[in-house]
Scaffold this active site. Structure first.
Site, PDB file in Angstrom:
ATOM      1  NE  ARG A 163      -3.753  -1.244   3.066  1.00  9.69           N
ATOM      2  CZ  ARG A 163      -4.217  -0.799   4.573  1.00  9.69           C
ATOM      3  NH1 ARG A 163      -4.130  -0.315   4.646  1.00  9.69           N
ATOM      4  NH2 ARG A 163      -5.751  -1.620   4.139  1.00  9.69           N
ATOM      5  CE  LYS A 178      10.906  -0.777  11.896  1.00 12.49           C
ATOM      6  NZ  LYS A 178      10.524  -2.441  11.988  1.00 12.49           N
ATOM      7  CB  ALA A 180       6.719  -6.437  12.036  1.00 13.55           C
ATOM      8  CD  GLU A 258      -3.973   4.566   6.605  1.00  9.33           C
ATOM      9  OE1 GLU A 258      -5.142   4.196   7.658  1.00  9.33           O
ATOM     10  OE2 GLU A 258      -4.101   5.806   5.721  1.00  9.33           O
ATOM     11  CG  LEU A 259      -2.008   6.244  13.945  1.00  5.53           C
ATOM     12  CD1 LEU A 259      -1.912   6.982  14.837  1.00  5.53           C
ATOM     13  CD2 LEU A 259      -0.363   5.996  13.228  1.00  5.53           C
ATOM     14  NE  ARG A 286      -9.390  -9.229   5.362  1.00  4.36           N
ATOM     15  CZ  ARG A 286      -8.982  -8.143   5.181  1.00  4.36           C
ATOM     16  NH1 ARG A 286      -9.568  -6.954   5.400  1.00  4.36           N
ATOM     17  NH2 ARG A 286      -7.597  -7.852   4.081  1.00  4.36           N
ATOM     18  CB  CYS A 292      -6.697  -1.363  11.801  1.00  4.27           C
ATOM     19  SG  CYS A 292      -5.926  -1.360  10.216  1.00  4.27           S
TER      20      CYS A 292
HETATM   21  P1  NAD Z   1       3.673  -0.520  16.522  1.00  5.39           P
HETATM   22  O1  NAD Z   1       3.886   0.314  16.445  1.00  5.39           O
HETATM   23  O2  NAD Z   1       3.671  -1.562  17.674  1.00  5.39           O
HETATM   24  O3  NAD Z   1       4.921  -1.872  15.556  1.00  5.39           O
HETATM   25  C1  NAD Z   1       4.465  -0.780  13.961  1.00  5.39           C
HETATM   26  C2  NAD Z   1       5.590  -1.091  13.125  1.00  5.39           C
HETATM   27  O4  NAD Z   1       6.509   0.048  14.224  1.00  5.39           O
HETATM   28  C3  NAD Z   1       7.039  -1.931  13.588  1.00  5.39           C
HETATM   29  O5  NAD Z   1       7.509  -2.084  12.608  1.00  5.39           O
HETATM   30  C4  NAD Z   1       7.370  -1.174  14.324  1.00  5.39           C
HETATM   31  O6  NAD Z   1       8.639  -1.924  14.548  1.00  5.39           O
HETATM   32  C5  NAD Z   1       7.903  -0.260  14.623  1.00  5.39           C
HETATM   33  N1  NAD Z   1       8.019   0.426  15.073  1.00  5.39           N
HETATM   34  C6  NAD Z   1       7.629   0.356  17.151  1.00  5.39           C
HETATM   35  N2  NAD Z   1       7.895   0.746  17.908  1.00  5.39           N
HETATM   36  C7  NAD Z   1       8.935   2.015  16.622  1.00  5.39           C
HETATM   37  C8  NAD Z   1       9.018   2.955  17.281  1.00  5.39           C
HETATM   38  N3  NAD Z   1       9.270   3.872  18.786  1.00  5.39           N
HETATM   39  N4  NAD Z   1       9.708   4.282  16.557  1.00  5.39           N
HETATM   40  C9  NAD Z   1       9.434   3.443  15.380  1.00  5.39           C
HETATM   41  N5  NAD Z   1       8.898   2.100  14.596  1.00  5.39           N
HETATM   42  C10 NAD Z   1       8.112   1.447  15.515  1.00  5.39           C
HETATM   43  O7  NAD Z   1       1.933  -1.712  15.895  1.00  5.39           O
HETATM   44  P2  NAD Z   1       1.941  -3.505  16.371  1.00  5.39           P
HETATM   45  O8  NAD Z   1       1.713  -3.938  17.598  1.00  5.39           O
HETATM   46  O9  NAD Z   1       3.365  -4.096  15.035  1.00  5.39           O
HETATM   47  O10 NAD Z   1       0.855  -3.474  15.003  1.00  5.39           O
HETATM   48  C11 NAD Z   1      -0.464  -3.493  15.805  1.00  5.39           C
HETATM   49  C12 NAD Z   1      -1.423  -1.859  15.544  1.00  5.39           C
HETATM   50  O11 NAD Z   1      -1.159  -1.543  13.688  1.00  5.39           O
HETATM   51  C13 NAD Z   1      -2.463  -2.146  16.156  1.00  5.39           C
HETATM   52  O12 NAD Z   1      -2.930  -1.188  17.185  1.00  5.39           O
HETATM   53  C14 NAD Z   1      -3.347  -1.766  14.138  1.00  5.39           C
HETATM   54  O13 NAD Z   1      -4.749  -0.917  14.817  1.00  5.39           O
HETATM   55  C15 NAD Z   1      -2.725  -1.425  13.841  1.00  5.39           C
HETATM   56  N6  NAD Z   1      -2.632  -1.687  12.575  1.00  5.39           N
HETATM   57  C16 NAD Z   1      -3.120  -0.072  11.608  1.00  5.39           C
HETATM   58  C17 NAD Z   1      -3.762  -0.297  10.228  1.00  5.39           C
HETATM   59  C18 NAD Z   1      -4.099   1.035   9.540  1.00  5.39           C
HETATM   60  O14 NAD Z   1      -4.524   0.853   8.303  1.00  5.39           O
HETATM   61  N7  NAD Z   1      -4.827   1.987  10.252  1.00  5.39           N
HETATM   62  C19 NAD Z   1      -2.846  -1.332   9.116  1.00  5.39           C
HETATM   63  C20 NAD Z   1      -2.698  -2.249  10.570  1.00  5.39           C
HETATM   64  C21 NAD Z   1      -2.702  -2.683  11.416  1.00  5.39           C
END
Ligand code: NAD
Length: 484
Positions: A163, A178, A180, A258-259, A286, A292
């Site tokens: 995306r 980068k 996960a 996108e949170l 799903r 999210c």
């Molecule tokens: P996360 O924020 O912990 O991690 C997401 C990414 O950020 C990973 O690549 C991680 O390594 C990186 N990251 C973590 N800490 C960081 C920092 N301090 N600085 C920079 N990068 C950092 O989230 P997660 O637990 O991996 O993913 C789940 C979250 O993502 C949920 O809240 C979900 O709703 C959200 N999400 C949102 C969408 C959307 O389109 N709105 C889609 C999918 C997931």
């Protein structure tokens, strides 16, 4: 045979595979077995700065490519990913845990962004107008924002990145991705496809780099402090998103966020219950609920709530836990023990507060980070599970008598990503569509994601849109040329 043997484990810095400069690696774990399945490069400062240096160096060359040629490159990546659907789906299922069939679906969905943005690359709009005062002509075109950093989550290891990569490339931007740390293999495999296609078209090295690392915070801090980086696009938790926005202030990079979400689903008394039940399962289960836009809170009219809860419970109880590659599996593991325990704690807290589980609610005693499909009813209003993102296979069901009241409760959250409404009455459906507050509203629909539609949220679910004709705008700056 080890199905992951052919998957690259080194960084992609430009079109080349390299180990981390410090020689470090990070383990990748199969969440269904808790076993280490691969060791991939764990990048450090030298690596991501090299990627930025290359991106900076090639940005104008790439921006100068004919849009039609960029489009062809994107289309070829789409074709290549689709040809390797099985390989991608196997990697996704193994490192992320979702059932193979769902992983297969993600590959098609994720690849589609390349096709969609291949078609958008040649349609970047501009405008021309006479200045109202008659003093000349206003010309507006679009220029690429420049080097982009994309940070992506583990839940859709392919689609959450495509995306971002596809519109960035379509717009003419170089991009550093980068992924996960939990799911780096999918992106490293995509890196191989991209490098092959780039080699064929002679795309300059540095247009795409893929950096796997455990040091996400150090990487974003350093890159966002560097004015060569011009944009950060992030999908992940709201807390990290806020931090990135703060970090972007010094060099004023553009941001797309996108949170998290806390999606409600309001099911009116006149809903088609069969349809609503099918969609409820889709919208909740799903990706094992690790989505999210997954429904966290169902609000069902009192007249139909008993039947809804009964049938929904039966369907949820039918989910079969197992390894994603086992054909009988319909619910894979959660991504980590931490995520599984967080879900279990939310459920336990609700149960302690007086909620009842009509199915599930108990962590299975077996290896792997499994959590069962769970339905909670009678959940007290102050329970954390109604206010935090669950990100797992747990649904809460509350009842209502007044639709306006249900919508007010549905909107009572700091999030605003997705919301769903079910009614067979056109006025009621319109009321739901217009009054649920979210960036995306599903009406009588459980699956709403579409590469041709703008995906994104409001409130603390973030800003910026991915997909649709809107998606490419995130990577373009309007430029005004005052003409005679
Ligand atoms: P996360 O924020 O912990 O991690 C997401 C990414 O950020 C990973 O690549 C991680 O390594 C990186 N990251 C973590 N800490 C960081 C920092 N301090 N600085 C920079 N990068 C950092 O989230 P997660 O637990 O991996 O993913 C789940 C979250 O993502 C949920 O809240 C979900 O709703 C959200 N999400 C949102 C969408 C959307 O389109 N709105 C889609 C999918 C997931």
């Amino acid at each position: 045979m080890n199905k992951l043997a052919a998957v690259p484990t080194l960084l992609w810095i430009g079109n080349h595979q390299v180990p981390a400069a410090q020689g470090e690696t990070l383990p990748v774990i199969d969440p269904a077995t808790e076993q280490v399945i691969a060791e991939v490069a764990n990048a450090g400062s030298e690596d991501w700065l090299r990627a930025l240096e290359l991106a900076d160096a090639v940005q104008y060359e790439w921006a100068g490519w004919a849009p039609r040629l960029r489009s062809e490159v994107l289309h070829e990546i789409f074709v290549e990913v689709m040809q390797r659907k099985d390989e991608f789906a196997t990697v996704i299922s193994t490192e992320m845990g979702k059932p193979y069939a769902e992983a297969f679906g993600e590959v098609a969905y994720g690849a589609e962004y390349f096709r969609w943005f291949a078609e958008e690359a040649v349609r970047i709009p501009g405008r021309i107008a006479k200045a109202p005062a008659g003093t000349g002509t206003i010309l507006v075109d679009r220029t690429p924002v420049g080097p982009v950093l994309a940070i992506t989550p583990w839940n859709f290891p392919l689609a959450m990145a495509t995306r971002k990569i596809a519109p960035a490339l379509a717009a003419g931007c170089p991009i550093i991705v980068k992924p996960a740390a939990e799911t780096p293999l999918t992106m490293l495999l995509l890196g191989k496809v991209i490098a092959e296609v780039f080699g064929k078209y002679k795309v300059p090295s540095g247009v795409v780099s893929i950096i796997t690392t455990l040091q996400a915070a150090a990487m974003s801090e350093q890159l966002l402090a560097d004015s060569r980086l011009r944009k950060v696009t992030f999908t992940g938790s709201t807390a990290v998103g806020k931090q990135l926005v703060r970090q972007s202030a010094d060099c004023l990079q553009r941001t797309s966020m996108e949170l998290g979400g806390n999606a409600p689903c309001v099911i009116a008394a006149d809903a088609d219950l069969d349809l609503a039940l099918g969609c409820a399962l889709q919208a909740k289960m799903r990706n094992g609920g690790e989505a999210c836009i997954a429904v966290n809170r169902f609000f069902v009219h009192e007249d139909i709530s008993a039947e809804f809860i009964d049938r929904f419970t039966q369907a949820m109880a039918g989910y079969r836990i197992g390894h994603g590659l086992e054909p009988s599996t319909t619910l894979g593991p959660m991504i980590t023990a931490v995520q599984r325990d967080r879900i279990a704690a939310l459920v336990d807290n609700a149960l302690t507060g007086g909620a009842r589980a009509t199915t599930g609610g108990i962590v299975p005693d077996r290896p792997g980070f499994f959590y069962p499909a769970t339905v909670l009813v009678d959940v007290p209003n102050n329970a954390a599970i109604l206010h935090e993102e669950i990100f797992g296979p747990v649904a809460t069901v509350s009842t209502f008598t007044d639709l306006e009241d249900a919508v007010a409760r549905a909107n009572d959250t700091q999030f605003g990503l997705a919301a769903y409404g079910f009614s067979e009455n056109v006025h009621c459906a319109q009321f739901l569509a217009e009054n649920l507050r979210a960036g995306m509203i599903g009406i009588n629909r459980g699956a709403i994601s579409d590469p041709a539609a703008p995906f994104g949220g409001v409130k603390e679910s973030g800003f910026g849109r991915e997909g649709g004709t809107e998606g490419i705008e995130e990577y373009l700056n309007p430029r005004y040329i005052a003409w005679t």
